[in-house]
Design an enzyme around this catalytic site. Structure first.
Site, PDB file in Angstrom:
ATOM      1  CB  SER A  53      43.608  49.901  36.818  1.00 46.02           C
ATOM      2  OG  SER A  53      43.397  48.808  37.690  1.00 46.02           O
ATOM      3  CG  HIS A  54      47.108  47.466  38.583  1.00 46.60           C
ATOM      4  ND1 HIS A  54      45.868  47.975  38.892  1.00 46.60           N
ATOM      5  CD2 HIS A  54      47.994  48.126  39.363  1.00 46.60           C
ATOM      6  CE1 HIS A  54      45.992  48.896  39.833  1.00 46.60           C
ATOM      7  NE2 HIS A  54      47.275  49.009  40.150  1.00 46.60           N
ATOM      8  CG  PHE A 127      53.660  50.108  39.323  1.00 44.65           C
ATOM      9  CD1 PHE A 127      53.159  51.177  40.065  1.00 44.65           C
ATOM     10  CD2 PHE A 127      53.856  50.304  37.956  1.00 44.65           C
ATOM     11  CE1 PHE A 127      52.867  52.390  39.466  1.00 44.65           C
ATOM     12  CE2 PHE A 127      53.561  51.511  37.348  1.00 44.65           C
ATOM     13  CZ  PHE A 127      53.069  52.557  38.104  1.00 44.65           C
ATOM     14  CG  ASP A 194      40.275  51.354  37.984  1.00 43.22           C
ATOM     15  OD1 ASP A 194      40.381  51.082  36.776  1.00 43.22           O
ATOM     16  OD2 ASP A 194      40.233  50.484  38.869  1.00 43.22           O
TER      17      ASP A 194
HETATM   18  P1  NDP Z   1      37.469  46.591  41.901  1.00 44.68           P
HETATM   19  O1  NDP Z   1      36.622  47.428  42.777  1.00 44.68           O
HETATM   20  O2  NDP Z   1      37.347  46.735  40.450  1.00 44.68           O
HETATM   21  O3  NDP Z   1      37.217  45.038  42.231  1.00 44.68           O
HETATM   22  C1  NDP Z   1      37.419  44.559  43.537  1.00 44.68           C
HETATM   23  C2  NDP Z   1      36.978  43.121  43.669  1.00 44.68           C
HETATM   24  O4  NDP Z   1      35.552  43.080  43.611  1.00 44.68           O
HETATM   25  C3  NDP Z   1      37.467  42.213  42.536  1.00 44.68           C
HETATM   26  O5  NDP Z   1      37.751  40.964  43.071  1.00 44.68           O
HETATM   27  C4  NDP Z   1      36.279  42.181  41.574  1.00 44.68           C
HETATM   28  O6  NDP Z   1      36.203  40.989  40.800  1.00 44.68           O
HETATM   29  C5  NDP Z   1      35.115  42.270  42.519  1.00 44.68           C
HETATM   30  N1  NDP Z   1      33.959  42.945  41.936  1.00 44.68           N
HETATM   31  C6  NDP Z   1      33.946  44.068  41.193  1.00 44.68           C
HETATM   32  N2  NDP Z   1      32.668  44.400  40.889  1.00 44.68           N
HETATM   33  C7  NDP Z   1      31.877  43.463  41.458  1.00 44.68           C
HETATM   34  C8  NDP Z   1      30.466  43.258  41.497  1.00 44.68           C
HETATM   35  N3  NDP Z   1      29.616  44.099  40.908  1.00 44.68           N
HETATM   36  N4  NDP Z   1      29.999  42.202  42.160  1.00 44.68           N
HETATM   37  C9  NDP Z   1      30.847  41.339  42.787  1.00 44.68           C
HETATM   38  N5  NDP Z   1      32.192  41.466  42.781  1.00 44.68           N
HETATM   39  C10 NDP Z   1      32.695  42.528  42.132  1.00 44.68           C
HETATM   40  O7  NDP Z   1      39.006  46.723  42.321  1.00 44.68           O
HETATM   41  P2  NDP Z   1      39.802  47.969  42.912  1.00 44.68           P
HETATM   42  O8  NDP Z   1      39.475  49.155  42.089  1.00 44.68           O
HETATM   43  O9  NDP Z   1      39.608  48.073  44.355  1.00 44.68           O
HETATM   44  O10 NDP Z   1      41.305  47.510  42.601  1.00 44.68           O
HETATM   45  C11 NDP Z   1      41.715  47.311  41.256  1.00 44.68           C
HETATM   46  C12 NDP Z   1      43.071  46.679  41.215  1.00 44.68           C
HETATM   47  O11 NDP Z   1      44.045  47.602  41.626  1.00 44.68           O
HETATM   48  C13 NDP Z   1      43.259  45.446  42.102  1.00 44.68           C
HETATM   49  O12 NDP Z   1      43.765  44.400  41.296  1.00 44.68           O
HETATM   50  C14 NDP Z   1      44.292  45.871  43.124  1.00 44.68           C
HETATM   51  O13 NDP Z   1      45.173  44.853  43.556  1.00 44.68           O
HETATM   52  C15 NDP Z   1      45.047  46.922  42.343  1.00 44.68           C
HETATM   53  N6  NDP Z   1      45.746  47.831  43.246  1.00 44.68           N
HETATM   54  C16 NDP Z   1      47.079  47.682  43.409  1.00 44.68           C
HETATM   55  C17 NDP Z   1      47.757  48.499  44.297  1.00 44.68           C
HETATM   56  C18 NDP Z   1      49.203  48.308  44.559  1.00 44.68           C
HETATM   57  O14 NDP Z   1      49.724  49.000  45.414  1.00 44.68           O
HETATM   58  N7  NDP Z   1      49.890  47.435  43.878  1.00 44.68           N
HETATM   59  C19 NDP Z   1      47.065  49.559  45.038  1.00 44.68           C
HETATM   60  C20 NDP Z   1      45.641  49.585  44.808  1.00 44.68           C
HETATM   61  C21 NDP Z   1      45.020  48.758  43.934  1.00 44.68           C
HETATM   62  P3  NDP Z   1      36.570  41.012  39.218  1.00 44.68           P
HETATM   63  O15 NDP Z   1      38.054  41.171  39.161  1.00 44.68           O
HETATM   64  O16 NDP Z   1      36.086  39.703  38.689  1.00 44.68           O
HETATM   65  O17 NDP Z   1      35.854  42.173  38.602  1.00 44.68           O
HETATM   66  O1  PYC Z   2      46.060  51.675  41.462  1.00 44.28           O
HETATM   67  O2  PYC Z   2      46.132  52.549  43.472  1.00 44.28           O
HETATM   68  C1  PYC Z   2      46.661  51.970  42.516  1.00 44.28           C
HETATM   69  C2  PYC Z   2      48.080  51.563  42.636  1.00 44.28           C
HETATM   70  C3  PYC Z   2      49.012  52.022  43.505  1.00 44.28           C
HETATM   71  C4  PYC Z   2      50.183  51.354  43.222  1.00 44.28           C
HETATM   72  C5  PYC Z   2      49.951  50.513  42.189  1.00 44.28           C
HETATM   73  N1  PYC Z   2      48.653  50.650  41.852  1.00 44.28           N
END
Ligand code: NDP
Ligand code: PYC
Length: 343
Positions: A53-54, A127, A194
């Site tokens: 997703s990033h 981002f 996502d």
């Molecule tokens: P996920 O829910 O996919 O994963 C969150 C964390 O939980 C990760 O460390 C992941 O490890 C771990 N994980 C996932 N599944 C399991 C499992 N079954 N058991 C144990 N651990 C698990 O992430 P999000 O959807 O919440 O976020 C995705 C990305 O989006 C992140 O990198 C976040 O920084 C980014 N993001 C960026 C934003 C921004 O403003 N720049 C805003 C929002 C999100 P693993 O990676 O090994 O799967």
């Molecule tokens: O995936 O929620 C997100 C996000 C917001 C800004 C960058 N990624």
């Protein structure tokens, strides 16, 4: 050189070749050489580790934002440092990654000298995934926490108005004999990126992920994106984390709250202009020489207790795999990157 294998469906690129391609794309679209190298490295790391997703999924969003004039790809961040543990940076409407890279040596120095360093970045566009921001500190034996707010796409439980960003929190700690313990998670039920991928690929979201434009629960990603909103993970507990991120990444840094991001005059803009906070701690201060062993111990106990997968296990496995095979890029994504580099 560097393209490892190529079929009609998938091209496998080495990490360095992908970084170079992305760097050229960013420069081509108005990013300074220094910042382009930083963004390219970060984006390639995400793709390499399967943070889809990033990874390269975000490139069109970066480009349309640059074209819209909303972000300054050539901004020169300014460090405000009076020698205290808290260092501030004004990113001057540029990319957060450029600001954190510039301030990193000072932050490291402060964490080593004073036991803790805090970096507060404002006027900055993040981002990307957050784990690449914290993991390198753990590689140097430090504990790191980071928080970033984004754009208002999350309603609080019981609410009708999106107020929070998807507001991720990332944490990294050194772990003896193993890669660092790292987690990186949005405070929404699912990251917005996502949701976009689910909409594109026609998948449903899990129950409790979001609401439609009328506030009714929905698992349809298009309904969430089309006037609906996400929910925090874990009900009111996730909402408290999302609110804390607004406090740390915006109120404390001087950046915008997610709700204040107004890109209405910049059609095509996608990178939220907000803030980011880092807290970096030297665990060895005060003579704790066993910290990394204790981190390994609690992780091992957690596995023994039955949690087979810990955060980042999947990422580190994917990293090892792509180091062997190259980073797989689908034909349509490769075509898009090639188009963007020659545009
Ligand atoms: P996920 O829910 O996919 O994963 C969150 C964390 O939980 C990760 O460390 C992941 O490890 C771990 N994980 C996932 N599944 C399991 C499992 N079954 N058991 C144990 N651990 C698990 O992430 P999000 O959807 O919440 O976020 C995705 C990305 O989006 C992140 O990198 C976040 O920084 C980014 N993001 C960026 C934003 C921004 O403003 N720049 C805003 C929002 C999100 P693993 O990676 O090994 O799967
Ligand atoms: O995936 O929620 C997100 C996000 C917001 C800004 C960058 N990624």
């Amino acid at each position: 050189e560097g393209t490892m294998t190529s079929t009609t469906e998938i091209t496998h690129l080495t990490f360095d070749v992908l970084v170079d391609l992305l760097r050229k794309i960013f420069v081509r679209h108005g990013v300074s050489e220094t910042t382009a190298a930083i963004l390219a490295d970060n984006c390639a790391r995400a793709e390499r580790d399967g943070s889809f997703s990033h990874g390269i999924f975000r490139v069109p969003g970066y480009i349309s934002t640059l074209k819209s004039g909303w972000v300054d790809g050539k901004a020169q961040p300014v460090i405000e440092d009076d020698g205290a543990a808290l260092i501030r940076v004004d990113a001057r409407n540029g990319f957060t990654l450029a600001a954190s890279a510039l301030a990193r040596p000072t932050l490291l120095e402060r964490a080593r000298e004073q036991g803790v360093g805090v970096l507060a970045i404002r006027n900055s566009h993040h981002f990307s995934a957050l784990w690449p921001d914290v993991e390198p500190f753990a590689d140097e034996g430090l504990v790191a926490l980071s928080f970033v707010n984004s754009m208002a796409v999350v309603v609080p439980p019981g609410g009708k108005k999106a107020i929070f960003g998807t507001n991720p929190v990332a944490f990294a700690a050194p772990r003896a004999g193993q890669p660092p313990y790292v987690f990186d998670q949005s405070s929404s039920a699912i990251a917005n990126g996502d949701v976009q991928i689910a909409a594109r690929e026609g998948h449903s979201l899990r129950e409790g992920a979001g609401v439609d434009r009328d506030g009714n629960p929905t698992t349809d990603p298009r309904a969430v994106l089309d006037g609906g909103a996400l929910l925090p993970f874990g009900g009111y507990k996730g909402a408290s984390i999302a609110l804390m991120v607004e406090i740390l990444a915006a109120a404390l840094t001087g950046g915008n709250f997610s709700r204040e991001v107004d890109w209405s005059q910049h059609p095509g803009a996608q990178t939220p202009c907000t803030g980011q906070l880092f807290i970096v701690i030297d665990p060895a201060r005060g003579g704790n020489g066993h910290f990394a062993e204790r981190v390994a111990e609690i992780c091992d106990l957690t596995r023994e207790a039955g949690q087979e997968r810990l955060p980042s296990d999947r990422r580190f496995r994917t990293r090892a795999e792509t180091a062997r095979t190259g980073i797989p890029i689908k034909a349509k994504d490769m075509a898009l990157l090639q188009e963007l580099v020659s545009e």
